[in-house]
Design a protein around this motif. Structure first.
Motif, PDB file in Angstrom:
ATOM      1  N   ARG A  52       0.833  -1.208   0.000  1.00  0.00           N
ATOM      2  CA  ARG A  52       0.000   0.000   0.000  1.00  0.00           C
ATOM      3  C   ARG A  52       0.864   1.252   0.000  1.00  0.00           C
ATOM      4  O   ARG A  52       0.569   2.217  -0.714  1.00  0.00           O
ATOM      5  N   VAL A  53       1.931   1.252   0.783  1.00  0.00           N
ATOM      6  CA  VAL A  53       2.846   2.392   0.785  1.00  0.00           C
ATOM      7  C   VAL A  53       3.405   2.629  -0.614  1.00  0.00           C
ATOM      8  O   VAL A  53       3.447   3.768  -1.110  1.00  0.00           O
ATOM      9  N   ILE A  54       3.825   1.557  -1.271  1.00  0.00           N
ATOM     10  CA  ILE A  54       4.397   1.685  -2.617  1.00  0.00           C
ATOM     11  C   ILE A  54       3.359   2.193  -3.602  1.00  0.00           C
ATOM     12  O   ILE A  54       3.668   3.027  -4.470  1.00  0.00           O
ATOM     13  N   GLU A  55       2.136   1.721  -3.500  1.00  0.00           N
ATOM     14  CA  GLU A  55       1.070   2.201  -4.388  1.00  0.00           C
ATOM     15  C   GLU A  55       0.937   3.724  -4.319  1.00  0.00           C
ATOM     16  O   GLU A  55       0.816   4.393  -5.346  1.00  0.00           O
ATOM     17  N   VAL A  56       0.940   4.267  -3.121  1.00  0.00           N
ATOM     18  CA  VAL A  56       0.788   5.717  -2.955  1.00  0.00           C
ATOM     19  C   VAL A  56       1.988   6.456  -3.530  1.00  0.00           C
ATOM     20  O   VAL A  56       1.838   7.474  -4.216  1.00  0.00           O
ATOM     21  N   ILE A  57       3.194   5.961  -3.272  1.00  0.00           N
ATOM     22  CA  ILE A  57       4.388   6.604  -3.824  1.00  0.00           C
ATOM     23  C   ILE A  57       4.370   6.575  -5.339  1.00  0.00           C
ATOM     24  O   ILE A  57       4.679   7.575  -6.010  1.00  0.00           O
TER      25      ILE A  57
END
Length: 263
Positions: A52-57
């Motif tokens: 999820r963190v990577i998706e936002v970045i």
């Protein structure tokens, strides 16, 4: 908005989104797996949170390198270019024991140096942030402790020692106990470094070589809050340094001497 401000905003959104994913499973008896040893644990929540963190970045910076603890992301920080350093749940041992000291950590790095950092701690209802305007905790500016007497210092050993290095850990503890006022260990390096930045602790130390996802964000916070972070030789700390000594800067040489004596 400057580039550093933009990256801080992205880091805040990514850490917040990730921590919400982690919080969904916190306290719910999630299955636990081990990696390199019996105390090196991971859960599906770690993996979901990192994704999820990577998706936002990726929504804003699709081409940047990603350094992450879990899955197949990079494990070292590139010395050139833009990168993001992620620990989806720093303090997983606390997380699986229902101890609220854990965080979702995101740092933006350029040419090996951090520009912005966020440690979002949902179970503590606390967020540590470091960016162009300094360091903040829950939106309020913070600075390192102004204590200068080592006998009043609270020092946290962090970055855990493996079973084959417990004698070294005991020696470090002994050296700290002999010189400083109090010793405490919290089980999350990133939260511990945030506490140093906010003045709750005077120092965090380890003779173990740290992973970047355990340290880069928190190191940036300590420095932006006016503190000092070095390796075991007293040289400026960077993501590939040996050990870590993060302090308010008032008795840094005494900390280094204690760790040398423990070697």
């Amino acid at each position: 908005m400057t580039d550093a401000e933009d990256r801080l905003a992205v880091a805040e959104r990514a850490a917040s989104a990730g921590s919400r994913v982690a919080a969904e499973s916190y306290g719910r008896g999630i299955d636990v797996e081990t990696k390199s040893g019996k105390t090196d644990v991971v859960t599906e929540a770690d993996r979901r949170t990192q994704r999820r963190v990577i998706e936002v970045i990726r929504e804003e910076h699709p081409d940047d390198a990603i350094v992450g603890e879990e899955e197949d992301e990079l494990k070292t920080v590139p010395d050139e270019g833009d990168a993001w350093v992620i620990d989806p749940i720093d303090g997983t041992n606390n997380y699986v024991r229902n101890i609220p000291i854990w965080t979702t950590s995101v740092a933006a790095v350029r040419d090996g140096e951090p520009l912005a950092a966020v440690n979002d701690c949902p179970a503590l209802d606390t967020t540590f942030v470091a960016g162009p305007d300094g360091a903040r905790r829950d939106g309020e500016p913070v600075s390192v402790s102004d204590r200068s007497d080592p006998e009043t210092f609270a020092v946290a050993p962090t970055i855990w020692w493996g079973f084959d290095r417990r004698d070294e850990y005991a020696a470090v503890l002994s050296a700290l106990v002999e010189r400083f006022g109090d010793v405490r260990r919290y089980g999350s390096a990133q939260v511990t470094l945030g506490m140093v930045a906010a003045g709750s602790l005077e120092a965090a130390v380890s003779t173990v070589d740290p992973n970047p996802w355990d340290t880069v964000a928190g190191v940036h916070m300590v420095r932006r809050a006016g503190g000092t972070v070095t390796d075991l030789d007293g040289d400026r700390w960077r993501h590939d340094s040996e050990g870590i000594v993060a302090s308010n800067g008032e008795a840094h040489d005494e900390l280094l001497a204690a760790l040398r004596d423990a070697a």
